[in-house]
Design a protein around this motif. Sequence first.
Motif, PDB file in Angstrom:
ATOM      1  N   GLU A 163       0.823  -1.215   0.000  1.00 17.77           N
ATOM      2  CA  GLU A 163       0.000   0.000   0.000  1.00 17.77           C
ATOM      3  C   GLU A 163       0.855   1.261   0.000  1.00 17.77           C
ATOM      4  O   GLU A 163       0.483   2.265  -0.575  1.00 17.77           O
ATOM      5  N   ARG A 164       2.018   1.212   0.669  1.00 18.75           N
ATOM      6  CA  ARG A 164       2.837   2.417   0.831  1.00 18.75           C
ATOM      7  C   ARG A 164       4.098   2.443  -0.028  1.00 18.75           C
ATOM      8  O   ARG A 164       4.683   3.496  -0.230  1.00 18.75           O
ATOM      9  N   TYR A 165       4.557   1.292  -0.493  1.00 20.94           N
ATOM     10  CA  TYR A 165       5.800   1.278  -1.264  1.00 20.94           C
ATOM     11  C   TYR A 165       5.820   0.086  -2.216  1.00 20.94           C
ATOM     12  O   TYR A 165       5.025  -0.840  -2.096  1.00 20.94           O
ATOM     13  N   GLN A 166       6.769   0.156  -3.171  1.00 20.31           N
ATOM     14  CA  GLN A 166       7.033  -0.945  -4.098  1.00 20.31           C
ATOM     15  C   GLN A 166       8.521  -1.277  -3.995  1.00 20.31           C
ATOM     16  O   GLN A 166       9.338  -0.403  -3.716  1.00 20.31           O
ATOM     17  N   ALA A 167       8.839  -2.536  -4.244  1.00 14.89           N
ATOM     18  CA  ALA A 167      10.240  -2.949  -4.189  1.00 14.89           C
ATOM     19  C   ALA A 167      10.505  -4.015  -5.234  1.00 14.89           C
ATOM     20  O   ALA A 167       9.634  -4.827  -5.540  1.00 14.89           O
TER      21      ALA A 167
ATOM     22  N   GLY B  90      26.120 -10.452  -7.589  1.00 22.51           N
ATOM     23  CA  GLY B  90      25.653 -10.111  -6.247  1.00 22.51           C
ATOM     24  C   GLY B  90      24.155  -9.897  -6.209  1.00 22.51           C
ATOM     25  O   GLY B  90      23.377 -10.808  -6.444  1.00 22.51           O
ATOM     26  N   HIS B  91      23.753  -8.649  -5.928  1.00 22.52           N
ATOM     27  CA  HIS B  91      22.323  -8.355  -5.877  1.00 22.52           C
ATOM     28  C   HIS B  91      22.050  -6.880  -6.166  1.00 22.52           C
ATOM     29  O   HIS B  91      22.957  -6.050  -6.094  1.00 22.52           O
ATOM     30  N   VAL B  92      20.766  -6.588  -6.471  1.00 16.94           N
ATOM     31  CA  VAL B  92      20.274  -5.225  -6.668  1.00 16.94           C
ATOM     32  C   VAL B  92      18.914  -5.138  -5.999  1.00 16.94           C
ATOM     33  O   VAL B  92      18.034  -5.958  -6.264  1.00 16.94           O
ATOM     34  N   PHE B  93      18.755  -4.145  -5.105  1.00 16.63           N
ATOM     35  CA  PHE B  93      17.468  -3.890  -4.456  1.00 16.63           C
ATOM     36  C   PHE B  93      17.032  -2.478  -4.815  1.00 16.63           C
ATOM     37  O   PHE B  93      17.826  -1.546  -4.751  1.00 16.63           O
ATOM     38  N   GLU B  94      15.763  -2.337  -5.146  1.00 15.41           N
ATOM     39  CA  GLU B  94      15.210  -1.010  -5.434  1.00 15.41           C
ATOM     40  C   GLU B  94      13.952  -0.823  -4.610  1.00 15.41           C
ATOM     41  O   GLU B  94      13.045  -1.651  -4.650  1.00 15.41           O
ATOM     42  N   TYR B  95      13.906   0.262  -3.853  1.00 17.52           N
ATOM     43  CA  TYR B  95      12.795   0.587  -2.964  1.00 17.52           C
ATOM     44  C   TYR B  95      12.192   1.915  -3.437  1.00 17.52           C
ATOM     45  O   TYR B  95      12.914   2.912  -3.547  1.00 17.52           O
ATOM     46  N   ARG B  96      10.886   1.924  -3.741  1.00 21.90           N
ATOM     47  CA  ARG B  96      10.228   3.103  -4.309  1.00 21.90           C
ATOM     48  C   ARG B  96       9.031   3.519  -3.452  1.00 21.90           C
ATOM     49  O   ARG B  96       8.171   2.683  -3.140  1.00 21.90           O
ATOM     50  N   VAL B  97       8.996   4.809  -3.116  1.00 18.61           N
ATOM     51  CA  VAL B  97       7.860   5.344  -2.365  1.00 18.61           C
ATOM     52  C   VAL B  97       7.695   6.830  -2.699  1.00 18.61           C
ATOM     53  O   VAL B  97       8.667   7.571  -2.744  1.00 18.61           O
TER      54      VAL B  97
END
Length: 185
Positions: free
Chosen positions: A38-42, A50-57
Amino acid sequence: MKFSTTRPQTADLAVCLFARPLHPELFDVLERYEYVGERYQASVSLTSYGHVFEYRVNGQILTEVLDWNQSQLPRIKRLCLYSTDRPRSLRFKLDGGLCIQVCFNCEYLSADVYRRIQQEHWKQAESATLAHTVVGTEFELTPPLSFLNVDPLAESLGIHTFHLYPDERAIVKTQSLFTFDENDD
């Protein structure tokens, strides 16, 4: 669980944080997990290095990358670039309340301890959110393994990663917490 055939040494890895998205073409994404709350997308990805993380709000974006330290990643809106050569604990907060806390460490273990922990991690990877192994004939022990667990909560996102390097008897671990407080400008 997917498979690949190459991987850099632990001394050649770095953690980068960005206040922007990165083009997906920059990475060889092997496994991907998407979360829409409800408040964010990831989006959370295991990559060949390795890795990639994306946090969107609310139009803001924080991106965490564990990758080869020689990668040609952009410098625009890069918050930091740290080698995994020693443990670190970082916290970055953007205007508008978007925040990330990251801890990472590379542990080098004795052969006996590594084998025991490696067996435990292979069992944990079976129920992980994402898992990936590197296959090939050059590995004397079991192949390298990466896995992560995602803990999406209403107000935050926690991610725990483990990247195992049998040839070095090393484990690169990261723990990331993405949060957002719209009242904190």
